[in-house]
Design an enzyme around this catalytic site. Structure first.
Site, PDB file in Angstrom:
ATOM      1  CG  HIS A  23     -34.030  19.995  -3.840  1.00  0.00           C
ATOM      2  ND1 HIS A  23     -33.195  21.044  -3.522  1.00  0.00           N
ATOM      3  CD2 HIS A  23     -35.067  20.029  -2.958  1.00  0.00           C
ATOM      4  CE1 HIS A  23     -33.728  21.699  -2.494  1.00  0.00           C
ATOM      5  NE2 HIS A  23     -34.861  21.102  -2.133  1.00  0.00           N
ATOM      6  N   GLY A  76       0.790  -1.241   0.000  1.00  0.00           N
ATOM      7  CA  GLY A  76       0.000   0.000   0.000  1.00  0.00           C
ATOM      8  C   GLY A  76       0.816   1.282   0.000  1.00  0.00           C
TER       9      GLY A  76
END
Ligand SMILES: Cc1cc2nc3c(=O)[nH]c(=O)nc-3n(C[C@H](O)[C@H](O)[C@H](O)COP(=O)(O)OP(=O)(O)OC[C@H]3O[C@@H](n4cnc5c(N)ncnc54)[C@H](O)[C@@H]3O)c2cc1C
Length: 462
Positions: free
Chosen positions: A441, A39
């Site tokens: 929305h 990583g």
């Protein structure tokens, strides 16, 4: 000795992604990594641990400042620092083990140890030499040093030390107002440290949109961070428990000293290529220590490629990942493509800052005619509901063609919002294309649409 189509050196986001893509494309692949876990910087001491601490400290900030406003009464939680570090380490572990799982799934051999390239086509790890038709160097970067400042990772620390301090310091001095300095500075400010940021330049986050720079500094000041701008750090003096930071103000050369319990040196990063044997191989390097590559990530030595922080360009995990995939595709005989004009940059402070494409200053320098569509989060119902109305979306579009040229956001969820603009830019969309797209929305992304509307006949809610 084993023989591979590709050996990748380094298992950071550039290297591990390159290895996975190589394997997916049918190439026999190994990846060399010297750390105990996969990583790279990103998962072990970079993006992921810093975001865990940012999240935890943000939760505390919300509890202290906003819970009562929502009718949530009661004592705010207190900081159990060892507990917070354990949470961060758990997050790191989950992610690094995830990469280990992906290596197994894709049948990638992890060659454990530090690798070098004794000659083209060979990679040495420990006493073993492996053959590789292609080598991808993804050796990443390390913290840059500053003359007169000696890092001991206890009192004077880099970001790596700052992610595992034994306790929350009373006074933290951060040298450098770039992304890493501001993110880690804001973590400790929320946890109760008195944080002072010293910056050589006159603005924070160098290279970003000037209005964003001013706004982020103002907001962080409001959260209790102090800034000393235009100041050149001369040296630090550390004892076992404290440090002094000596600096000179550039405007009048006056000399000053700041006391600190911990000093974080966050003055940037430099490529890490030690021990690879690149000089002997004759691999060309830039003056800044980056490995030089052609447009297909190949160095001047045939069959040796390089990607990520070790080469030119923004030192970002997603840039390294894109190059990793592209280099793998080139090796497999495919096109391989990275659009360097559409690489987003995000600062994970609160509020977040996100940016892609050109800034106004860059467009002015290029003499390009552009228009600005700006929308404040004060006009966004969802942002107001979570006390995040401070901030804006600024969309820049070509004055004649309306094509989107850049976007700069400071506000809630900015790091996610920026991606609809990235996709639009990839597709060569106009501001009108964004403005005509229905946005749900109530969402923060309505603010992006409003900024696009502001490039045309006008935003509705401002
Ligand atoms: C505190 C901090 C926060 C950050 N936050 C973000 C963020 O939020 N978003 C973002 O995009 N970027 C962030 N970054 C930057 C990001 O971590 C880097 O851009 C990214 O990790 C670069 O990936 P890479 O694969 O090129 O190299 P690295 O991740 O540095 O990985 C290189 C790996 O190669 C190994 N290696 C080197 N030489 C050898 C060798 N000879 N043999 C074997 N192994 C070797 C190293 O051990 C290392 O594990 C952050 C960085 C820091 C320090």
């Amino acid at each position: 000795m084993a023989s591979y189509d590709v050996i990748v050196i380094g298992a950071g986001p550039g290297g591990y992604v390159a290895a996975i893509r190589c394997a997916q494309l049918g190439l026999k692949t190994a990846c060399v990594e010297g750390r105990d876990t996969l990583g790279g910087t990103c998962l072990n001491v970079g993006c992921i641990p810093s975001k865990a601490l940012l999240h935890a400290s943000h939760m505390l900030h919300e509890a202290e400042h906003n819970f009562a406003k929502m009718g949530l009464k009661g004592k705010s939680p207190s900081v159990d620092w060892p507990g917070m570090l354990a949470y961060k380490d758990d997050v790191i572990g989950q992610n690094t083990k995830g990469v280990e799982f992906l290596f197994k799934k894709n049948k990638i051999d992890w060659l454990k140890g530090w690798g070098s390239i004794p000659e083209a086509g060979k990679v040495k790890v420990g006493d073993e030499v492996h053959e590789a038709k292609n080598i991808i160097i993804a050796s990443g970067s390390e913290a840059a040093s500053l003359p007169g400042v000696e890092v001991d990772e206890k009192i004077v620390v880099t970001s790596t030390g700052a992610l595992e301090l034994p306790k929350v310091p009373k006074k933290l001095v951060v040298i450098g107002a770039g992304v890493i300095g501001l993110e880690l500075g804001s973590v400790y400010a929320r946890l109760g440290s008195e944080v002072t940021v010293i910056e050589y330049l006159d603005a924070v986050t160098p290279g970003m949109d000037a209005e964003v720079q001013k706004t982020v500094q103002r907001m962080l000041k409001k959260q209790g961070m102090s800034f000393i701008m235009g100041a050149a750090v001369q040296k630090t003096e550390a004892t076992k428990t404290k440090a002094k930071v000596h600096y000179k103000l550039r405007k009048d050369d006056s000399e000053h000293v700041l006391d600190a319990d911990v000093v974080l040196v966050a003055t940037g990063r430099k490529p890490y290529t030690d021990g690879l044997g690149l000089e002997a191989l004759g691999v060309e390097m830039s003056q800044r220590g980056q490995i030089k590559t052609d447009d297909h990530w190949q160095t001047n030595v045939k069959g040796i490629y390089a990607i990520g922080d070790a080469i030119d360009g923004p030192m970002l995990a997603h840039k390294a990942e894109d190059e990793g995939m592209a280099a793998a595709e080139v090796i497999a005989g495919k096109a391989g493509h990275v659009n360097y004009g559409v690489i987003p940059g995000v600062i994970y402070t609160h509020p977040e800052v996100a940016t892609v494409g050109k800034t106004e200053d860059q467009l002015k320098e290029e003499g390009r005619a552009y228009k600005v569509g700006k929308f404040s989060f004060m006009g966004n119902g969802r942002a107001k509901a979570v006390f995040a109305g401070d901030g804006f979306v600024k969309l820049l579009a070509d004055k004649d063609t309306d094509r989107i040229l850049g976007c700069h956001i400071i506000g809630p969820g900015a790091g996610d919002l920026i991606h609809e603009v990235c996709v639009a830019m990839e597709f060569g969309a106009s501001a009108e294309d964004l403005a005509m797209t229905c946005h749900a929305h109530p969402t923060y992304s309505e603010a992006v649409r409003e900024a696009a509307l502001a490039c045309g006949d006008g935003a509705i809610h401002s």
